[in-house]
Scaffold this motif. Structure first.
Motif, PDB file in Angstrom:
ATOM      1  N   GLU A  17      52.781 -23.858  -2.552  1.00 53.42           N
ATOM      2  CA  GLU A  17      51.924 -24.874  -1.944  1.00 53.42           C
ATOM      3  C   GLU A  17      51.884 -24.729  -0.425  1.00 53.42           C
ATOM      4  O   GLU A  17      50.810 -24.828   0.189  1.00 53.42           O
ATOM      5  CB  GLU A  17      52.423 -26.273  -2.320  1.00 53.42           C
ATOM      6  N   VAL A  18      53.038 -24.490   0.177  1.00 55.20           N
ATOM      7  CA  VAL A  18      53.092 -24.349   1.641  1.00 55.20           C
ATOM      8  C   VAL A  18      52.313 -23.117   2.084  1.00 55.20           C
ATOM      9  O   VAL A  18      51.523 -23.169   3.042  1.00 55.20           O
ATOM     10  CB  VAL A  18      54.557 -24.272   2.127  1.00 55.20           C
ATOM     11  N   MET A  19      52.524 -21.987   1.397  1.00 52.97           N
ATOM     12  CA  MET A  19      51.809 -20.765   1.749  1.00 52.97           C
ATOM     13  C   MET A  19      50.304 -20.936   1.554  1.00 52.97           C
ATOM     14  O   MET A  19      49.509 -20.508   2.404  1.00 52.97           O
ATOM     15  CB  MET A  19      52.328 -19.595   0.899  1.00 52.97           C
ATOM     16  N   ALA A  20      49.920 -21.552   0.443  1.00 50.61           N
ATOM     17  CA  ALA A  20      48.495 -21.744   0.166  1.00 50.61           C
ATOM     18  C   ALA A  20      47.843 -22.625   1.218  1.00 50.61           C
ATOM     19  O   ALA A  20      46.742 -22.321   1.713  1.00 50.61           O
ATOM     20  CB  ALA A  20      48.320 -22.354  -1.223  1.00 50.61           C
ATOM     21  N   GLY A 103      52.736  -3.414   0.633  1.00 50.10           N
ATOM     22  CA  GLY A 103      53.564  -3.909   1.720  1.00 50.10           C
ATOM     23  C   GLY A 103      54.654  -4.844   1.231  1.00 50.10           C
ATOM     24  O   GLY A 103      54.676  -5.257   0.071  1.00 50.10           O
ATOM     25  N   TYR A 104      55.551  -5.142   2.140  1.00 49.35           N
ATOM     26  CA  TYR A 104      56.676  -6.023   1.844  1.00 49.35           C
ATOM     27  C   TYR A 104      56.902  -6.931   3.043  1.00 49.35           C
ATOM     28  O   TYR A 104      56.892  -6.486   4.187  1.00 49.35           O
ATOM     29  CB  TYR A 104      57.936  -5.203   1.566  1.00 49.35           C
ATOM     30  N   ILE A 105      57.073  -8.226   2.774  1.00 47.40           N
ATOM     31  CA  ILE A 105      57.368  -9.159   3.847  1.00 47.40           C
ATOM     32  C   ILE A 105      58.570 -10.000   3.447  1.00 47.40           C
ATOM     33  O   ILE A 105      58.699 -10.415   2.291  1.00 47.40           O
ATOM     34  CB  ILE A 105      56.152 -10.059   4.180  1.00 47.40           C
ATOM     35  N   GLU A 106      59.481 -10.211   4.389  1.00 46.03           N
ATOM     36  CA  GLU A 106      60.683 -10.991   4.124  1.00 46.03           C
ATOM     37  C   GLU A 106      60.387 -12.475   4.302  1.00 46.03           C
ATOM     38  O   GLU A 106      59.651 -12.875   5.207  1.00 46.03           O
ATOM     39  CB  GLU A 106      61.801 -10.545   5.073  1.00 46.03           C
ATOM     40  N   ALA A 111      55.369 -17.571   9.595  1.00 42.41           N
ATOM     41  CA  ALA A 111      54.096 -17.717   8.904  1.00 42.41           C
ATOM     42  C   ALA A 111      53.032 -16.828   9.540  1.00 42.41           C
ATOM     43  O   ALA A 111      52.170 -16.272   8.858  1.00 42.41           O
ATOM     44  CB  ALA A 111      53.657 -19.175   8.918  1.00 42.41           C
ATOM     45  N   ARG A 112      53.089 -16.685  10.854  1.00 45.51           N
ATOM     46  CA  ARG A 112      52.137 -15.826  11.554  1.00 45.51           C
ATOM     47  C   ARG A 112      52.293 -14.376  11.102  1.00 45.51           C
ATOM     48  O   ARG A 112      51.300 -13.634  10.980  1.00 45.51           O
ATOM     49  CB  ARG A 112      52.352 -15.948  13.063  1.00 45.51           C
TER      50      ARG A 112
END
Length: 207
Positions: A17-20, A103-106, A111-112
């Motif tokens: 929800e936060v990411m969306a 890709g990979y993100i930790e 958020a940016r």
């Protein structure tokens, strides 16, 4: 430019929800959500393909062999997949890249950084955080050359051009201890001096 279509697959509702919410606000994206690999596959079949898929590393349906990545990428007509996780080993990520990961993100990144990563893979590039690359390089030189964690720290200081006294102050050890570490590093890297050690080390730690 048409509205970007993004799918987020994570078994934690709050994370999704936060990411969306953030991606809708920052990218004006059309965001869909799934709580498992199975739900994501159904989502792709009914509403896909998506411009990019954000896929949690540990969630229902994600097998240890990462077969789901190849399958999801094929179902999504080859669209980019960004894997995200709180922690992942270099071996797992590079295996995932071999299976078509873009890709990979930790999860510890900002958020940016997420927006930057999405734009990066949408441009056809592969996104791997610099911190992850450095950690992977550190693990590589540790495994291949037999350097201890402290010796890796000293080697990084050598690469940065620091003298023994500066290294000692930075690592809170005596200058004598630093000299011992430098001798050990030179022996393990099969070089004659600290300058050569820094040159060899930079191939691993700055790659």
């Amino acid at each position: 430019m048409s509205q970007r279509r993004i799918a987020i697959a994570d078994d934690h509702c709050l994370v999704r929800e936060v990411m969306a919410h953030f991606l809708r606000a920052e990218m004006e994206a059309d965001v869909r959500q799934a709580s498992s690999v199975g739900e994501l596959e159904t989502l792709i079949e009914t509403e896909g393909p998506f411009d990019v898929i954000l896929l949690d590393l540990i969630m229902p349906g994600m097998t240890p062999g990462l077969d789901a990545i190849s399958r999801i990428k094929s179902m999504n007509q080859g669209g980019p997949i960004l894997l995200f996780s709180g922690s992942a080993s270099p071996g797992v990520i590079y295996d995932a890249l071999d299976r078509g990961l873009s890709g990979y993100i930790e999860k510890s990144q900002s958020a940016r950084s997420l927006v930057n990563a999405i734009n990066f893979v949408l441009a056809g590039e592969t996104y791997i955080p610099m911190t992850f690359r450095l950690n992977a390089a550190r693990a590589s030189i540790n495994d291949e050359k037999g350097l201890s964690p402290k010796e890796v720290e000293v080697l990084r200081c050598l690469i940065n051009g620091m003298m023994n006294k500066e290294i000692g102050q930075s690592l809170s050890v005596s200058e004598v201890t630093v000299k011992m570490h430098v001798r050990s590093i030179c022996a393990k890297l099969n070089v004659k001096n600290r300058t050569q050690a820094a040159m060899v080390g930079s191939q691993f730690l700055l790659a």
